[in-house]
Design an enzyme around this catalytic site. Structure first.
Site, PDB file in Angstrom:
ATOM      1  N   HIS A  99      42.737  43.489  42.651  1.00 18.66           N
ATOM      2  CA  HIS A  99      42.720  42.173  43.294  1.00 18.66           C
ATOM      3  C   HIS A  99      42.465  41.080  42.268  1.00 18.66           C
ATOM      4  O   HIS A  99      41.548  41.160  41.450  1.00 18.66           O
ATOM      5  CB  HIS A  99      41.740  42.113  44.464  1.00 18.66           C
ATOM      6  CG  HIS A  99      40.292  42.263  44.134  1.00 18.66           C
ATOM      7  ND1 HIS A  99      39.503  41.206  43.739  1.00 18.66           N
ATOM      8  CD2 HIS A  99      39.471  43.344  44.185  1.00 18.66           C
ATOM      9  CE1 HIS A  99      38.259  41.621  43.555  1.00 18.66           C
ATOM     10  NE2 HIS A  99      38.215  42.915  43.796  1.00 18.66           N
TER      11      HIS A  99
ATOM     12  N   GLU B  83      40.808  39.601  48.157  1.00 17.08           N
ATOM     13  CA  GLU B  83      40.040  40.772  48.583  1.00 17.08           C
ATOM     14  C   GLU B  83      38.595  40.405  48.888  1.00 17.08           C
ATOM     15  O   GLU B  83      37.991  40.947  49.817  1.00 17.08           O
ATOM     16  CB  GLU B  83      40.089  41.849  47.488  1.00 17.08           C
ATOM     17  CG  GLU B  83      39.476  43.182  47.876  1.00 17.08           C
ATOM     18  CD  GLU B  83      37.992  43.306  47.549  1.00 17.08           C
ATOM     19  OE1 GLU B  83      37.377  44.298  47.977  1.00 17.08           O
ATOM     20  OE2 GLU B  83      37.450  42.406  46.874  1.00 17.08           O
ATOM     21  N   GLU B  84      38.025  39.491  48.115  1.00 11.63           N
ATOM     22  CA  GLU B  84      36.585  39.252  48.182  1.00 11.63           C
ATOM     23  C   GLU B  84      36.119  38.654  49.512  1.00 11.63           C
ATOM     24  O   GLU B  84      35.086  39.049  50.033  1.00 11.63           O
ATOM     25  CB  GLU B  84      36.142  38.343  47.027  1.00 11.63           C
ATOM     26  CG  GLU B  84      36.249  38.971  45.650  1.00 11.63           C
ATOM     27  CD  GLU B  84      35.305  40.136  45.429  1.00 11.63           C
ATOM     28  OE1 GLU B  84      34.576  40.533  46.359  1.00 11.63           O
ATOM     29  OE2 GLU B  84      35.291  40.668  44.307  1.00 11.63           O
TER      30      GLU B  84
ATOM     31  N   ASP C 295      39.498  49.258  41.449  1.00 14.41           N
ATOM     32  CA  ASP C 295      38.553  48.211  41.856  1.00 14.41           C
ATOM     33  C   ASP C 295      37.125  48.732  41.827  1.00 14.41           C
ATOM     34  O   ASP C 295      36.321  48.442  42.719  1.00 14.41           O
ATOM     35  CB  ASP C 295      38.909  47.685  43.254  1.00 14.41           C
ATOM     36  CG  ASP C 295      38.070  46.474  43.662  1.00 14.41           C
ATOM     37  OD1 ASP C 295      37.501  45.824  42.761  1.00 14.41           O
ATOM     38  OD2 ASP C 295      37.983  46.193  44.874  1.00 14.41           O
TER      39      ASP C 295
ATOM     40  N   HIS D 118      29.485  40.812  41.367  1.00 12.50           N
ATOM     41  CA  HIS D 118      29.302  39.529  42.074  1.00 12.50           C
ATOM     42  C   HIS D 118      28.241  38.635  41.438  1.00 12.50           C
ATOM     43  O   HIS D 118      27.512  37.937  42.140  1.00 12.50           O
ATOM     44  CB  HIS D 118      28.942  39.773  43.547  1.00 12.50           C
ATOM     45  CG  HIS D 118      29.999  40.479  44.327  1.00 12.50           C
ATOM     46  ND1 HIS D 118      29.814  40.870  45.639  1.00 12.50           N
ATOM     47  CD2 HIS D 118      31.252  40.882  43.991  1.00 12.50           C
ATOM     48  CE1 HIS D 118      30.907  41.466  46.080  1.00 12.50           C
ATOM     49  NE2 HIS D 118      31.801  41.493  45.086  1.00 12.50           N
TER      50      HIS D 118
END
Length: 474
Positions: free
Chosen positions: A297, A343-344, A371, A441
């Site tokens: 992604h 995607e997030e 991922d 993140h």
């Protein structure tokens, strides 16, 4: 090839029965095709690894994506820049086809500095905690929010408190289970408090939510991530604090139950924006209608550079096709590199890709996603039929020399999940991800924390598996 092997087996059984002395001779010749077929695969897998490890482009491409473009939250200028750059990159490699697939994506902006403060600690007075608002969160605005805080370790515990949380800020302090050897299993066990904690707290009348960062290390780095609100309930502010500050807050609450927190965040969900999945393709020579999708992604969170999550996967996927070009190979089946968008905080790219594939009657036989970080690859996870997974397992001896030993774990990837009902085997590159949730993140997910050799080994592993699938089917 398989048909010829079956004929060889029948002939062997017939002649061995009619003329037993020929049994040894026939046996030797019957398996020559199998041996030569396997030896050809071995030689080609070595070419893939030799080319990538001596002259790969993956690391330099990741450097550009991270250091020049930077973070790439859906709807942001960085996301738009990454779309155009990856399109141009694939065109520069002379893939047969490169195109953009339109997709509408959510557009959330953080809007300012996120603040969480303990305001009335008898021991420390005012204490500012390391914090990041969770994605898609409605902020407090500049006036902030002040309320008493109550701690829970799970959503079930929250529900048991019922009306006791009304008017309060709920502090979710459920840690990732340190006894789980699989870091992703530990993450999955703690993720609900981040993804739906604020929604569940709002249903009970809470005015805000604080979540312990999802990390398997105690440090002072807050981790953002997506959260979803429940329809028909207030959209309360939701922020994450570092694991170190979660430990501190819990300790202070044990000593002083009337602690109050001040929250300030400025997140806002804006109108959706047009973005794109970026797709490059090398068309198959024998069965072009059978598609192998390989990708990652392209979007990331708005902190750090999205190096492990998921710049690494994107650059590895592009490298699979580049290696075919570098080696002068034409695959039997079509290979497609896909940079999925969003995607997030929405998964719109993966959903749109599957929708278009179904509408166009495309036949995906396999979809492979990277991922889980650019760490040392140890195998592949998969979800599919027994026959599909059995075929994957049949290549164990070919993959084991490259330390790809784990082919049993179930799994795949979020972006390829929507393809499942169309029949392909879903495969995830499986790295040793013990360190993944240190960076996941956060501001710390930058190019410098990715090891070049491990990243390149991952690209070679994906190319090796793609080669086996396009040669033999699955």
């Amino acid at each position: 090839m398989i048909k010829n092997l079956k004929i060889s087996a029948v002939l062997f059984l017939f002649f061995a029965k009619v003329y037993p002395p020929m049994k040894k001779l026939i046996l030797a010749f019957a398996f020559v095709p199998i041996l030569s077929f396997s030896q050809n695969h071995q030689a080609n897998l070595k070419k893939i690894y030799d080319t990538e490890l001596s002259a790969g482009h993956t690391y330099d491409n990741l450097r550009y994506l991270c250091k020049v473009i930077g973070n790439r939250l859906s709807g942001s200028p960085g996301a738009a820049a990454s779309v155009e750059w990856t399109r141009q990159l694939m065109e520069s490699y002379d893939f047969d086809t490169v195109y953009l697939q339109p997709v509408m994506v959510p557009h959330w902006e953080r809007g300012g500095k996120d603040v969480v403060k303990i305001t009335n600690s008898a021991k420390h007075g005012v204490v500012e905690l390391s914090a990041l608002a969770l994605g898609n969160t409605q902020g407090t605005g500049p006036k902030g929010l002040l309320a008493q805080v109550v701690e829970v370790k799970s959503i079930d515990q929250l529900k048991s408190l019922g009306a006791q949380v009304k008017g309060k800020i709920v502090f979710f302090n459920g840690p990732m289970d340190p006894t789980k050897i699989d870091a992703f299993e530990a993450y999955g066990g703690a993720n609900a408090q981040r993804s739906s904690g604020a929604a569940e707290a709002s249903k009970l009348g809470a005015v805000g939510a604080i979540v312990r960062s999802l990390s398997n290390r105690i440090d002072d780095i807050p981790h953002t991530g997506n959260q979803r609100y429940a329809a028909d309930f207030p959209k309360i502010p939701a922020l994450a604090i570092s694991t170190q500050d979660a430990e501190l807050l819990s300790q202070l609450l044990a000593e002083q139950t009337d602690l109050k927190l001040y929250l300030e965040s400025h997140g806002e969900m804006k109108s959706e924006k047009l973005s794109y999945n970026v797709i490059g393709e090398i068309r198959g020579s024998e069965k072009p209608e059978e598609i192998i999708a390989v990708g990652g992604h392209l979007d990331s969170w708005d902190v750090g550079e999205g190096a492990h999550d998921d710049g690494a996967g994107c650059m590895q996927a592009i490298e699979v096709l580049r290696l075919y070009k570098a080696l002068g190979w034409t695959p039997k089946r079509t290979i497609r590199a896909v940079m999925w968008m969003n995607e997030e905080n929405g998964l719109r790219g993966g959903q749109e890709y599957a929708k278009v594939a179904k509408a166009n009657g495309e036949k995906h036989i396999a979809a492979i996603e990277s991922d889980s970080g650019g760490f040392l690859p140890i195998g592949f996870s998969s979800t599919g039929t027994d026959a599909q997974r059995g075929k994957l397992a049949s290549w164990a001896d070919l993959l084991r020399p490259y330390q790809l030993w784990n082919l049993q774990k179930p799994g795949g990837g979020a972006d390829i999940g929507p393809l499942r009902d169309q029949g392909p085997i879903l495969i995830g590159l499986l790295p040793d991800s013990q360190k993944y949730f240190i960076y996941h993140h956060t501001e710390a997910d930058v190019f410098e924390v990715v090891d070049q050799r491990e990243l390149e080994l991952g690209a070679a592993a994906m190319a090796a598996l793609v080669y086996l699938i396009e040669q033999e089917g699955i």
